[in-house]
Design an enzyme around this catalytic site. Structure first.
Site, PDB file in Angstrom:
ATOM      1  CD  GLU A 161      -2.706  -1.334   2.490  1.00  0.00           C
ATOM      2  OE1 GLU A 161      -3.159  -0.244   2.901  1.00  0.00           O
ATOM      3  OE2 GLU A 161      -3.056  -2.429   2.969  1.00  0.00           O
ATOM      4  CG  ASP A 301       5.458 -24.174 -25.807  1.00  0.00           C
ATOM      5  OD1 ASP A 301       4.477 -23.683 -25.203  1.00  0.00           O
ATOM      6  OD2 ASP A 301       6.456 -23.491 -26.116  1.00  0.00           O
TER       7      ASP A 301
END
Length: 327
Positions: A161, A301
């Site tokens: 924060e 993949d």
């Protein structure tokens, strides 16, 4: 061929996404190496409930939010902190949705002089599952709370924060018991003097830092509150943006926000369908010893396969119908 099962039918037809496999198939393809799905849980909406308001506490008992966060911090004025602590035990004990919703408490910041009394009240409940530590600036702030929790099965959400919290987010994320990182925009703006705009571009660096760090360390990432709680348009816009940035959930301050947030942080149907096709392609190609394969003209993949498994696990937890792909 694609077939959709209802959630009820799915419970009787599909294996859960655990360390075994998604569907019963001849290939018996394993979950990709390094991918853990057993301990996944949803925190799409983290819903703050001020513990000084008994009416709101009662209403929280019917909330569908993934995480009910009973609040001892910003939602409670200084002269009501003791009253709020005295309400905590009953709030946790009386909530009938323990097990469906995660039960948490937001304490006051470490160093405020209030945190230890908050922890005394919170840790006396056997139903507590997570502690949100706000305004974390150093890993040491988390250590203080982790030491109080000890060996109990209680997680920590670390609130990022301030500017210093953003700078130290990597160390904070590696502190004991941390299960998620949370970004709080209003406190961050107050700390930095940033001017809030509707575009939210001034928050991009901090938000991206929190989300990226969380995923690097396999934690959840909880996005900021939408303060304009009457605007569903703003809520949807912010939620979509947060999900696209990699946040797994969002803080909520009003009951009317919960359903929208939980919808927006669940995988969309078209994404679930593609993930199911990728997993099925992985299973089929695993059986013949092939790694990467083609799907709709695009190379698939292992990183893409892992993404698909995670999508399907989140869909399953959210009760979303998962497509069953047949050859």
């Amino acid at each position: 061929m694609l077939r959709l099962l209802s959630p009820l039918a799915r419970r009787h037809t599909l294996f859960p996404l655990t360390t075994r496999h998604l569907h019963a198939t001849a290939s018996k393809a394993p979950v990709p190496s390094g991918l853990t799905l057993d301990n996944e849980r949803l925190r799409r909406a983290v819903f703050y409930v001020p513990l000084s308001d008994t009416r709101k506490i009662q209403k929280s008992y019917t909330s569908p939010a993934d995480c009910i966060m009973y609040d001892l911090e910003d939602g409670v004025s200084l002269n009501r902190k003791d009253q709020a602590r005295s309400n905590l035990q009953a709030a946790l004990a009386d909530n009938p949705h323990v097990g469906r919703s995660e039960m948490g408490v937001r304490i006051n910041a470490v160093g405020s002089g209030l945190e230890h009394r908050d922890l005394d009240a919170a840790l006396s409940s056997a139903r507590l599952q997570v502690v949100l530590v706000p305004k974390v600036e150093r890993a040491e702030d988390v250590h203080v709370v982790a030491e109080r929790i000890g060996s109990r099965d209680i997680k920590i959400i670390a609130g990022i924060e301030t500017a210093l919290g953003v700078l130290n987010v990597r160390e904070i994320a590696q502190a004991p018991l941390v299960d998620a990182l949370l970004f709080a925009a209003e406190d961050y703006c107050a700390d930095t003097g940033i001017i809030r705009t509707a575009s939210r571009r001034e928050l991009y660096y901090a938000r991206a830092s929190v989300a990226t760090t969380a995923h690097a360390l396999r934690l959840q990432a909880i996005d900021m509150v939408t303060m304009d709680f009457r605007s569903m348009e703003t809520l949807r816009e912010e939620s979509q943006e947060g999900a696209e940035m990699g946040f797994t959930g969002k803080q909520v301050i009003h009951p009317a926000q919960v359903d929208t947030v939980q919808e927006m942080f669940a995988p969309p149907r078209e994404v679930v369908e593609r993930a199911a096709r990728i997993v099925r392609g992985y299973e089929v190609n695993y059986a013949v010893g092939r790694g990467a394969f083609d799907l709709d003209g695009k190379a698939i993949d292992m990183p893409v396969v892992k993404w698909a498994f995670r999508v399907l696990r989140r869909a399953e937890l959210a009760g979303i119908s998962i497509p069953v792909i047949t050859d």
